[in-house]
Design an enzyme around this catalytic site. Structure first.
Site, mmCIF file in Angstrom:
data_model
loop_
_atom_site.group_PDB
_atom_site.id
_atom_site.type_symbol
_atom_site.label_atom_id
_atom_site.label_comp_id
_atom_site.label_asym_id
_atom_site.label_seq_id
_atom_site.Cartn_x
_atom_site.Cartn_y
_atom_site.Cartn_z
ATOM 1 N NE ARG A 148 -3.571 -2.157 2.863
ATOM 2 C CZ ARG A 148 -3.329 -3.263 3.566
ATOM 3 N NH1 ARG A 148 -2.152 -3.403 4.183
ATOM 4 N NH2 ARG A 148 -4.233 -4.204 3.682
ATOM 5 C CE LYS A 172 -6.381 -0.694 4.682
ATOM 6 N NZ LYS A 172 -7.701 -1.031 4.099
ATOM 7 C CG HIS A 244 -4.534 0.418 -3.858
ATOM 8 N ND1 HIS A 244 -3.874 0.474 -2.646
ATOM 9 C CD2 HIS A 244 -5.490 -0.535 -3.718
ATOM 10 C CE1 HIS A 244 -4.416 -0.393 -1.806
ATOM 11 N NE2 HIS A 244 -5.388 -1.018 -2.428
ATOM 12 N NE ARG A 247 -2.798 -3.676 -1.228
ATOM 13 C CZ ARG A 247 -2.356 -4.459 -0.246
ATOM 14 N NH1 ARG A 247 -1.057 -4.668 -0.108
ATOM 15 N NH2 ARG A 247 -3.193 -5.025 0.600
ATOM 16 C CG HIS A 270 -6.123 -8.718 1.568
ATOM 17 N ND1 HIS A 270 -6.252 -9.141 0.259
ATOM 18 C CD2 HIS A 270 -5.956 -7.371 1.504
ATOM 19 C CE1 HIS A 270 -6.166 -8.109 -0.550
ATOM 20 N NE2 HIS A 270 -5.983 -7.028 0.177
ATOM 21 C CE1 TYR A 279 -5.922 -7.233 -6.554
ATOM 22 C CE2 TYR A 279 -6.238 -8.346 -4.457
ATOM 23 C CZ TYR A 279 -5.922 -7.208 -5.177
ATOM 24 O OH TYR A 279 -5.627 -6.048 -4.520
#
Length: 298
Positions: A148, A172, A244, A247, A270, A279
Site C-alpha cells: 500500500r 493497517k 494501488h 498493488r 488481508h 483478484y
C-alpha cells in the site's frame, strides 16, 4: 450521553481494542460527524442513546441524494458499527440501523497494468536526476512487494532484511508482516541507498526512513500519486493509474502465474481471504487451463 463524548469513547475503542490506524479511525468518525451535523442543521434534539430509527433513516435518505451506492453502503456500515459499539457497552438496548439495508453494489474489479505497461512507466523515469533513482526504487518496491502507498512511505532501513530475502511491512492497524523481496527490487533499493540517499541531508527524526524527499524528510502519499500520474501522462497511457494499481497488478500477475491465493493473502496483509478473492477475475481460458492442469479427473 452527549454526542461528542460517545464519539470520543468510540474512537478510543477503535484505537485500543480494534487496533485501527488513525486514518481508519478518522474515516469511521466522519460518518458520525455527518449525522451530528445533520441533527444540528435540522434542530433535532436526540442523543446517541435516544436517537430513533426514523431519524437515522431520514438522515440516510437525505444523504443518499448526493452519494453513490458504494458511498451510501459505507455510510450505513460506519453508523452500524458505531451503534453496535453502544449496544456492546450497554449504553443502548438496540441498534437503530438494525433494519436498514445497504444498497446492492457489485464488486468493483481493480484496474491493473500489464507487465509491459509497468516496464514502460518505470522506463519513463528520468534517471539523470537524483530523485530518478529513488522513484525507480519506489515503483519497483510497490510492484515487487505489493505494498500500500502508506506502507511504502513508512518503510524503514531497519525493515530491510535483504540477506533473508524479506522486508518487514507495517500495515493497517499497525499490524506487521514479512513480505518476500526479489533480487531486482533489492538491486534498485541498494542503488538508491548508496548513490542518492547517503548524499542527502537528512532531517532529525527521519534517519531510519528509507525513501526521502529532497529536504531529507518522509515523502507524502500525495507525492507518490503525483510521481505516478506524471509518468503515466508522459508515456500517454490511457488508464487511471494510482499507487494501488501497482498493488493490484502484483496480486493479479501472481495469480495468473498460478500462485496460491492464500500466499497472496499473506503477502498483501488481508485479514480475510474474501478480500483477496477479488483478484480472481481472470479470463475463462486461463481458468480452463487451471482445471485441465490440476483437476484429478482430467
Amino acid at each position: 450521553m452527549k454526542w461528542q463524548n460517545a464519539l470520543k469513547d468510540y474512537q478510543l475503542y477503535l484505537k485500543i481494542e480494534r487496533g485501527l490506524s488513525q486514518n481508519s479511525i478518522d474515516n469511521y468518525s466522519l460518518d458520525i460527524k455527518k449525522l451530528i451535523a445533520y441533527m444540528e442543521e435540522n434542530a433535532i434534539n436526540a442523543s446517541a442513546i435516544t436517537i430513533s430509527s426514523d431519524i437515522i433513516q431520514q438522515f440516510i435518505y437525505t444523504s443518499a441524494k448526493s452519494l453513490n451506492a458504494r458511498s451510501q453502503s459505507r455510510l450505513i456500515s460506519g453508523l452500524k458499527s458505531f451503534f453496535n459499539y453502544l449496544v456492546f457497552e450497554d449504553y443502548r438496548k438496540d441498534n437503530p440501523l438494525e433494519l436498514v439495508e445497504s444498497p446492492k453494489i457489485g464488486r468493483k474489479l481493480p484496474d491493473i497494468l500489464t507487465e509491459e505497461e509497468i516496464d514502460q512507466i518505470i522506463s519513463a523515469i528520468d534517471l539523470s536526476k537524483p530523485e530518478g533513482e529513488r522513484n525507480r526504487a519506489m515503483l519497483e518496491t510497490l510492484y515487487g512487494c505489493g505494498l500500500r502507498v502508506s506502507e511504502l512511505i513508512n518503510l524503514k532501513l531497519s525493515d530491510l532484511f535483504f540477506e533473508e530475502g524479506f522486508i518487514k511491512v507495517t500495515g493497517k492497524g499497525d499490524k506487521q508482516r514479512f513480505v518476500p523481496i526479489v533480487a531486482t527490487t533489492i538491486k534498485y533499493i541498494n542503488i538508491y541507498k548508496n548513490e542518492v540517499r547517503n548524499k542527502t541531508s537528512i532531517q532529525s527524526g527521519y534517519e531510519d526512513t528509507l525513501f526521502l524527499n529532497r529536504r531529507g524528510k518522509q515523502l507524502t502519499r500525495a507525492m507518490i500519486f503525483t510521481i505516478i500520474k506524471q509518468l503515466v501522462e508522459k508515456i500517454g497511457l490511457k488508464k487511471n493509474v494510482s499507487p494501488h494499481t501497482f498493488r493490484h497488478s502484483f496480486a493479479t500477475h501472481l495469480l495468473e502465474n498460478n500462485a496460491d491465493l492464500r500466499a497472496i493473502q499473506l503477502m498483501l496483509g488481508h485479514e480475510s481471504i474474501t478480500t483477496t478473492e477479488i483478484y480472481v477475475h481472470l479470463d475463462k481460458s486461463h481458468l480452463t487451463d487451471v482445471v485441465e492442469k490440476y483437476h484429478p479427473r482430467n
